[in-house]
Design an enzyme around this catalytic site. Sequence first.
Site, PDB file in Angstrom:
ATOM      1  N   ASN A 156     -10.496  -3.442  -7.237  1.00 32.28           N
ATOM      2  CA  ASN A 156      -9.549  -2.510  -7.824  1.00 32.28           C
ATOM      3  C   ASN A 156     -10.165  -2.317  -9.387  1.00 32.28           C
ATOM      4  OD1 ASN A 156      -6.236  -3.573  -6.668  1.00 32.28           O
ATOM      5  ND2 ASN A 156      -7.747  -1.960  -5.977  1.00 32.28           N
ATOM      6  N   ASP A 215       0.749  -1.082  -0.068  1.00 30.12           N
ATOM      7  CA  ASP A 215       0.004  -0.028   0.043  1.00 30.12           C
ATOM      8  C   ASP A 215       0.756   1.261   0.072  1.00 30.12           C
ATOM      9  OD1 ASP A 215      -2.257   1.695   0.169  1.00 30.12           O
ATOM     10  OD2 ASP A 215      -2.591   1.424   2.133  1.00 30.12           O
ATOM     11  N   ARG A 260       0.299   7.699  -3.119  1.00 32.63           N
ATOM     12  CA  ARG A 260       0.699   8.729  -2.224  1.00 32.63           C
ATOM     13  C   ARG A 260       2.318   9.048  -2.247  1.00 32.63           C
ATOM     14  NH1 ARG A 260      -1.379   6.317   3.290  1.00 32.63           N
ATOM     15  NH2 ARG A 260      -1.978   4.371   1.938  1.00 32.63           N
ATOM     16  N   TRP A 261       2.982   7.966  -2.796  1.00 32.94           N
ATOM     17  CA  TRP A 261       4.563   8.123  -2.721  1.00 32.94           C
ATOM     18  C   TRP A 261       4.607   8.803  -4.291  1.00 32.94           C
ATOM     19  CZ3 TRP A 261       7.581   6.952  -6.898  1.00 32.94           C
ATOM     20  CH2 TRP A 261       9.052   6.993  -6.779  1.00 32.94           C
ATOM     21  N   ARG A 311       0.273   8.654 -10.993  1.00 35.20           N
ATOM     22  CA  ARG A 311       0.319   7.599 -10.109  1.00 35.20           C
ATOM     23  C   ARG A 311       0.905   6.211 -10.796  1.00 35.20           C
ATOM     24  NH1 ARG A 311      -3.615   7.186  -6.124  1.00 35.20           N
ATOM     25  NH2 ARG A 311      -4.019   4.929  -6.456  1.00 35.20           N
ATOM     26  N   SER A 350      -9.921  -7.736  -5.975  1.00 30.44           N
ATOM     27  CA  SER A 350     -11.168  -7.716  -6.748  1.00 30.44           C
ATOM     28  C   SER A 350     -11.846  -6.516  -6.939  1.00 30.44           C
ATOM     29  CB  SER A 350     -12.218  -8.753  -6.374  1.00 30.44           C
ATOM     30  OG  SER A 350     -12.469  -8.854  -4.843  1.00 30.44           O
ATOM     31  N   ASN A 387       1.562   3.176  -3.062  1.00 27.58           N
ATOM     32  CA  ASN A 387       2.178   3.627  -4.406  1.00 27.58           C
ATOM     33  C   ASN A 387       1.707   5.111  -4.749  1.00 27.58           C
ATOM     34  OD1 ASN A 387       3.380   1.288  -4.432  1.00 27.58           O
ATOM     35  ND2 ASN A 387       1.959   0.360  -6.112  1.00 27.58           N
TER      36      ASN A 387
END
Length: 244
Positions: free
Chosen positions: A72, A24, A28-29, A37, A70, A26
């Site tokens: 996503n 979890d 925000r990074w 994104r 599922s 990616n």
Amino acid sequence: MSAAPATAGPETGTVPRHVAIIMDGNGRWAKARGLPRVAGHRAGAEAARRALRAAGEAGVECLTLYAFSSENWRRPKAEIADLTGLLRFYVQRELDSLHREGVRLKVLGDHNAFESDVARMVDNAIAKTAGNSRMTLAIALNYGSRNELVGAARRLAEQVAAGELGADEIDEARIDAALDTGGLPPLDLLIRTSGEQRLSNFLLWQAAYAELLFVDTLWPDFDEQTMASALAEYTRRERRYGGL
């Protein structure tokens, strides 16, 4: 995972056989760096390589990564396309390396929901690495734990209806074997990155006796030291399975 025997005593100082990670952070990074994104997902793929290498060197038998849930499918179409393209690229680039290093690939969930070429590519990777035994990399693709449990219940019910199995023969071991993780070592350690503290429909049955570890590190920043720290934390915990 079947429940541990009531006679099991404290267990410390051992390397976990099976580690699972909810990858979890990616997005925000990428946002923190002013990047799209997809850049975070690409960096996350590199983090997956580091995690696999570190786990293998530490002696972990199985690493399970939550790559695509599922749920996503509710994301924007452009992001789903980016994730699918990244999956395609990752399998193409890493397959020979995984095979050479003796890593067996296993998929949890229904990867046939992806585009046909991706599904075939995954099938080929599973077949090519099927005989490898140094380590297992399990990738959760189009996976949801509740769907997994429903599927297992239906398969067992069909066996009962066909007279192949008695209802009184259904126990934890039967359910465990009917899950997507059937044949894998029991889950010992479940890690979630980015500071979130929930399971998000991931390995609900399997996590019954797993150690849970929530770290603030965003997934793209997850490296060998982060894995080493997680494994060290696991060795300090006493696993009593309800006993004394």
